[in-house]
Motif scaffolding. Sequence first.
Motif, PDB file in Angstrom:
ATOM      1  N   LYS A  32       0.830  -1.213   0.000  1.00 16.58           N
ATOM      2  CA  LYS A  32       0.000   0.000   0.000  1.00 16.58           C
ATOM      3  C   LYS A  32       0.860   1.256   0.000  1.00 16.58           C
ATOM      4  O   LYS A  32       0.507   2.262  -0.627  1.00 16.58           O
ATOM      5  CB  LYS A  32      -0.929  -0.021   1.211  1.00 16.58           C
ATOM      6  CG  LYS A  32      -1.984  -1.122   1.144  1.00 16.58           C
ATOM      7  CD  LYS A  32      -2.841  -1.142   2.393  1.00 16.58           C
ATOM      8  CE  LYS A  32      -3.892  -2.243   2.307  1.00 16.58           C
ATOM      9  NZ  LYS A  32      -4.713  -2.330   3.556  1.00 16.58           N
ATOM     10  N   HIS A  78       2.007   1.767  -3.570  1.00 16.61           N
ATOM     11  CA  HIS A  78       0.937   2.263  -4.459  1.00 16.61           C
ATOM     12  C   HIS A  78       0.586   3.712  -4.145  1.00 16.61           C
ATOM     13  O   HIS A  78       0.508   4.550  -5.072  1.00 16.61           O
ATOM     14  CB  HIS A  78      -0.306   1.384  -4.308  1.00 16.61           C
ATOM     15  CG  HIS A  78      -1.490   1.894  -5.077  1.00 16.61           C
ATOM     16  ND1 HIS A  78      -1.552   1.866  -6.449  1.00 16.61           N
ATOM     17  CD2 HIS A  78      -2.646   2.475  -4.651  1.00 16.61           C
ATOM     18  CE1 HIS A  78      -2.701   2.389  -6.860  1.00 16.61           C
ATOM     19  NE2 HIS A  78      -3.380   2.772  -5.778  1.00 16.61           N
ATOM     20  N   PHE A 109      -6.192  -0.303  -6.779  1.00 18.02           N
ATOM     21  CA  PHE A 109      -5.261  -1.187  -6.071  1.00 18.02           C
ATOM     22  C   PHE A 109      -6.028  -2.440  -5.682  1.00 18.02           C
ATOM     23  O   PHE A 109      -7.042  -2.367  -4.992  1.00 18.02           O
ATOM     24  CB  PHE A 109      -4.685  -0.506  -4.827  1.00 18.02           C
ATOM     25  CG  PHE A 109      -3.846  -1.414  -3.974  1.00 18.02           C
ATOM     26  CD1 PHE A 109      -4.415  -2.105  -2.903  1.00 18.02           C
ATOM     27  CD2 PHE A 109      -2.498  -1.594  -4.242  1.00 18.02           C
ATOM     28  CE1 PHE A 109      -3.650  -2.947  -2.116  1.00 18.02           C
ATOM     29  CE2 PHE A 109      -1.725  -2.434  -3.464  1.00 18.02           C
ATOM     30  CZ  PHE A 109      -2.302  -3.113  -2.392  1.00 18.02           C
ATOM     31  N   THR A 118      -7.682  -3.518 -13.486  1.00 14.78           N
ATOM     32  CA  THR A 118      -6.735  -2.666 -12.759  1.00 14.78           C
ATOM     33  C   THR A 118      -5.813  -1.911 -13.698  1.00 14.78           C
ATOM     34  O   THR A 118      -4.752  -1.447 -13.278  1.00 14.78           O
ATOM     35  CB  THR A 118      -5.895  -3.538 -11.793  1.00 14.78           C
ATOM     36  OG1 THR A 118      -6.736  -4.538 -11.226  1.00 14.78           O
ATOM     37  CG2 THR A 118      -5.347  -2.703 -10.646  1.00 14.78           C
ATOM     38  N   THR A 144      -2.333  -0.809  -9.559  1.00 11.41           N
ATOM     39  CA  THR A 144      -1.352  -1.723  -8.966  1.00 11.41           C
ATOM     40  C   THR A 144      -2.033  -3.001  -8.521  1.00 11.41           C
ATOM     41  O   THR A 144      -3.124  -2.957  -7.929  1.00 11.41           O
ATOM     42  CB  THR A 144      -0.659  -1.078  -7.747  1.00 11.41           C
ATOM     43  OG1 THR A 144      -0.084   0.168  -8.138  1.00 11.41           O
ATOM     44  CG2 THR A 144       0.414  -1.983  -7.171  1.00 11.41           C
TER      45      THR A 144
END
Length: 440
Positions: free
Chosen positions: A54, A57, A67, A106, A110
């Motif tokens: 996270k 991203h 994500f 996506t 990511t």
Amino acid sequence: MENREILSIKQRFGIIGNAPSLNHAIQVATQVAATDLTVMITGESGSGKESFSKIIHQLSARKHGKFIAINCGAIPEGTIDSELFGHEKGSFTGANEARKGYFEVTDGGTIFLDEIGEMPVETQARLLRVLENKEFIRVGSSKVMKTDVRVVAATNVNLLKNVQKGKFREDLYYRLNTVPIQVPPLRERGNDIELLFRKFATDFAEQYHVQPLSLTAESKQILINFPFPGNIRQLKNLAEQMSALELDRVVEKQTMLKYLPSTSNQLAVLESDDKGLNERDLLYKVLFDMRQDMTDLKKIVLQLAKGNTNINSVIQENPQLFSGVMEDQPAPSTTTPTETSLAVRPNTTPVKYTPSPRPPQENQPIIITNDDDYKTNTYDIDNMVEVEEEEESLSIEKKEKELIIKALQKNNNKRKYAAQDLGISERTLYRKIKQYELDE
């Protein structure tokens, strides 16, 4: 990177701790976020690898894109291609309409592929094409499609060993491992353990409307020294249990010991000698060692029965088998063995005996010869040892089945958490449940 920048990232993403290895991992993640490089996050199960995906991203130019976090071990092998790359209508039974896969949905974002080591080899080839050419093909289609997705992968196993075993593609391994990030296990983070416990205890105190737990100096030291094979996930579970069950909000030494499983200490001792093994591998190692000891003991019994050796020489030649059990025992006798002894004097012929007519003990093999009534059969020691060894070969599967049943019962048949307790992927657990017919 200045310390205040790392502190700002920790506050933003809820990361607690000051261990140098943790700060280094955050620094690497922050530096690589601005690029489009593929990242491999390694670390034990429960150590917090998803938090780093996270960070990568949210600090990248793709932060406004999607994500998606995917557990490769939780998707059945037969459907993972469809989940990742999509499928066309009628491409397989049940495909009533076309469906987009995660790599198509996506686009511009990511994808976090957790437990990448569990991905089937056929799917690995498809993933490699995406990484190299940004191309993929839906299941049941021949049309090449484009996607611009950044891949962040994670694993809790040694992928290089899987490459050597042929379970993971070597070209994919080096393509994924462009920038490696090592997340430290909880036991190597020192005082971070206490900080995390206090955070979890405070959160659960607010949830249950009780006073937060506090630790004495002794209980704090015990907590810090505990190996925590389940890492942060296990520590959080511990804090929740104690917050809900303990009336005394000051945790003493004995209270802390009551909640820490002794089996984990034994696994930690083994782990220091066997680097890179997970809990399941360690359990198998213990079982195989026990089996080897049993085999050695059978050979000794057979030698004693045939009169090829004596008890004194057996003890001297195999000290590891008798350590801890001979200290309080009288010295072995060299006199004539009694009628109930299995030992037979040299140069004598009897190697058979007739057991007393009693029902078999639990977990003991029932050895039957030609007729069906085991109570009156005469047994040959050679045959008996051979039959017992055949039964022994099934013991690991039996223990594995028992562990799976216990894990399912403990987690109210929630397979996700049972798999975490067992240290295996959900897909592996599904396969084992089907193999042992536990889903009926």
